[in-house]
Every structure is written in structure tokens, then in C-alpha cells.
Scaffold this active site. Structure first.
Site, mmCIF file in Angstrom:
data_model
loop_
_atom_site.group_PDB
_atom_site.id
_atom_site.type_symbol
_atom_site.label_atom_id
_atom_site.label_comp_id
_atom_site.label_asym_id
_atom_site.label_seq_id
_atom_site.Cartn_x
_atom_site.Cartn_y
_atom_site.Cartn_z
ATOM 1 N N ASP A 136 -16.928 23.577 -40.647
ATOM 2 C CA ASP A 136 -17.566 24.417 -41.665
ATOM 3 C C ASP A 136 -16.818 25.745 -41.860
ATOM 4 O O ASP A 136 -17.337 26.655 -42.501
ATOM 5 C CB ASP A 136 -19.036 24.666 -41.313
ATOM 6 C CG ASP A 136 -19.211 25.369 -39.959
ATOM 7 O OD1 ASP A 136 -18.200 25.730 -39.327
ATOM 8 O OD2 ASP A 136 -20.373 25.562 -39.538
ATOM 9 N N HIS A 138 -15.792 27.766 -39.319
ATOM 10 C CA HIS A 138 -16.020 28.796 -38.297
ATOM 11 C C HIS A 138 -14.811 28.992 -37.393
ATOM 12 O O HIS A 138 -14.030 28.072 -37.156
ATOM 13 C CB HIS A 138 -17.306 28.535 -37.494
ATOM 14 C CG HIS A 138 -17.286 27.406 -36.525
ATOM 15 N ND1 HIS A 138 -18.220 26.389 -36.533
ATOM 16 C CD2 HIS A 138 -16.483 27.126 -35.472
ATOM 17 C CE1 HIS A 138 -17.986 25.559 -35.538
ATOM 18 N NE2 HIS A 138 -16.937 25.980 -34.882
HETATM 19 C C1 GLP Z 1 -16.223 24.706 -31.338
HETATM 20 C C2 GLP Z 1 -15.586 25.984 -30.822
HETATM 21 C C3 GLP Z 1 -14.477 26.477 -31.744
HETATM 22 C C4 GLP Z 1 -13.561 25.314 -32.085
HETATM 23 C C5 GLP Z 1 -14.339 24.247 -32.805
HETATM 24 C C6 GLP Z 1 -13.484 23.083 -33.284
HETATM 25 O O1 GLP Z 1 -17.179 24.919 -32.305
HETATM 26 N N1 GLP Z 1 -16.520 27.019 -30.645
HETATM 27 O O2 GLP Z 1 -13.771 27.516 -31.106
HETATM 28 O O3 GLP Z 1 -12.490 25.782 -32.893
HETATM 29 O O4 GLP Z 1 -15.298 23.776 -31.868
HETATM 30 O O5 GLP Z 1 -13.517 22.036 -32.375
HETATM 31 P P1 GLP Z 1 -12.443 20.889 -32.292
HETATM 32 O O6 GLP Z 1 -11.166 21.563 -31.888
HETATM 33 O O7 GLP Z 1 -12.945 19.969 -31.243
HETATM 34 O O8 GLP Z 1 -12.350 20.288 -33.643
#
Ligand code: GLP
Length: 260
Positions: A136, A138
Site C-alpha cells: 500500500d 508504506h
Molecule cells: C512490513 C515492514 C516493512 C516492509 C514491508 C514489506 O510491513 N514493516 O518495513 O517493507 O513489510 O514486506 P516484504 O518485504 O515482505 O514485501
């Protein structure tokens, strides 16, 4: 903002590890900002390899992680403290006392967040922050709508983030609803930022964050305002970028003094 497109995640990880290696050569006591999720795993694997091979030394390094789930103790297998211990800290020569992850069990969350910000300042600020990207938009756990001026604080996770992260838990009901995260402004104060994104599932949000308008609705878009950001993408994550060919041309033509 420098967009670097590599054939696959391991090439991105190798490039990211070289950037960190170069920083630590110049500043042995650098302060690193670290991230969790599946995206940084190839980077951490490469840093472990380099540390074992004597190519990089973490003995003077201090680290601060972006975020932690509220309610999970550091020895819970889904906590971000546990993740960092397993995926990086136990395998490199970093001083355990100099690794910081927000405390998901803090009694006074507001006070803990203020102290976390102060600890970053007391160490001289973060030299290089590693970031992944939520589906999303973030960064850390700064969900859409997070103030671009936000500091370390409590946040409520969106349903989308809880669903994305449910794969690490036995069921979605077990995914905490609250977290502590560095704010967007905390992240923006880091001297250098390296964001990684891999796979087709991140292509749309990468294009929105990098080439769309700066908006609190896409917290990662704030990085457009930062002077020292590198975005390391595999081909799949880069596939929706309008300027993809230009980014590749820029990277291929980099003067040698800018290479890493
Ligand atoms: C979580 C963490 C983020 C990370 C995101 C993406 O929400 N708080 O810091 O960037 O996951 O996760 P992934 O790397 O598993 O796609």
C-alpha cells in the site's frame, strides 16, 4: 532519486551490500537503519557472507530498526527483534548492545518512542537507512495517510498490511493491530536511503511512489524529496516505470567516481 534496475534480487542485494561496505570503509562507526520483511533477506545474506569473508566489519556499527509489533516480546518468532537476530545479528560481528529495535512490550509507548528518537540523535543520526515497500506504499509501518512530518509513534496497521503479513503467523487473527514505527520525517532525516523492491506484485506501487505525486496517501513518495536515495529494483518491480529505459541509460553511463 537514483533508480537502479538489476536483473534479479541477488544482483540488487550485492549492489546494496557494496554501498554499505563502502560506507563502513569510510566510517567504521556508522549508524545503519535496518528493515524487516522478505525483501531485505538477500541483502542480509550477502552482508553475512562479506562479514565472514572479512570484507566488511560491523564491530563499530550501531543499528536502529524501523518498527516492531506492539504486544510481541523480542523472543516471539514473529517479532522483528527475533527476525533481526535470526537473519543478521547472530551471524555478524555487531555488538548486541548497539542494536536497537523498538520494544513491542514498552509500558509507556509514547515515552518509549520519544526515547527512541533521542537515541538516534545521541548516536549522531542514521547514516544509511534500508527500506522495503509495503503493497500500500508504506515505509516502515507508515500506512497511507501518515503525516509526512511524523516521528516515531504508535500506528494502527491497515487490513491490507495485516493480510500481507499474515503469512508469517499461524492465522490473520494473530497479526497484531498496532505497531511502533519510525515516522516519515524520522526516515527523511537519514543521510542516505536505499529502498529495495522485488517482483511483479510491487511494480504498480513502485511506479506510483517514484513517478506519481508526493502524497501522504503514498508514504514512500516522500522519498522524492530526499537528496540521497537509491531505489534498487529487479526487472519485475521496475516493469511499470515510464522512465525505465532512461534509468538504465543513466546507470550504464555513470562516471567511475560515482560507481560502487
Ligand atoms: C512490513 C515492514 C516493512 C516492509 C514491508 C514489506 O510491513 N514493516 O518495513 O517493507 O513489510 O514486506 P516484504 O518485504 O515482505 O514485501
Amino acid at each position: 532519486m537514483e533508480v537502479i534496475i538489476q536483473p534479479n534480487p541477488s544482483d540488487c542485494a550485492a549492489a546494496g551490500a557494496r554501498i554499505i561496505g563502502k560506507l563502513l570503509e569510510a566510517k567504521a562507526n556508522a549508524v545503519l537503519g535496518l528493515a524487516t520483511g522478505s525483501t531485505p533477506l538477500p541483502l542480509y545474506g550477502e552482508l553475512v557472507r562479506m562479514n565472514r569473508a572479512g570484507e566488511v566489519d560491523f564491530s563499530g556499527v550501531t543499528s536502529f530498526n524501523l518498527d516492531e509489533y506492539i504486544g510481541l516480546p523480542g523472543d516471539h518468532p514473529c517479532s522483528y527483534r527475533y527476525f533481526m537476530e535470526q537473519e543478521l545479528f547472530k551471524d555478524i560481528n555487531i555488538e548486541p548492545g548497539r542494536t536497537h529495535v523498538p520494544d513491542g512490550l514498552a509500558d509507556d509507548v509514547g515515552e518509549h518512542c520519544r526515547a527512541y528518537e533521542q537515541a538516534i540523535l545521541d548516536c549522531g543520526g542514521i547514516d544509511l537507512q534500508i527500506l522495503g515497500l509495503g503493497s500500500d506504499g508504506h515505509i516502515g509501518f507508515n500506512e497511507p495517510g501518515s503525516s509526512l512530518g511524523s516521528r516515531t509513534r504508535i500506528k494502527t496497521l491497515t487490513g491490507e498490511t495485516r493480510e500481507d503479513n499474515a503469512r508469517f503467523f499461524d492465522s490473520i487473527e494473530e497479526v497484531p493491530r498496532h505497531c511502533i514505527t519510525m515516522g516519515v520525517a524520522t526516515i527523511m532525516e537519514c543521510r542516505q536511503i536505499v529502498l529495495f523492491a522485488f517482483g511483479e506484485a510491487k511494480a504498480e506501487i513502485i511506479a506510483t511512489a517514484i513517478e506519481g505525486p508526493v502524497s501522504a496517501m503514498v508514504p514512500a513518495s516522500a522519498l522524492q524529496m530526499h537528496p540521497e536515495v537509491k531505489i534498487l529494483l529487479d526487472e519485475a518491480a521496475a516493469s511499470r516505470l515510464k522512465q525505465k529505459d532512461y534509468y538504465k541509460e543513466v546507470f550504464a553511463g555513470k562516471p567511475s567516481w560515482q560507481c560502487f
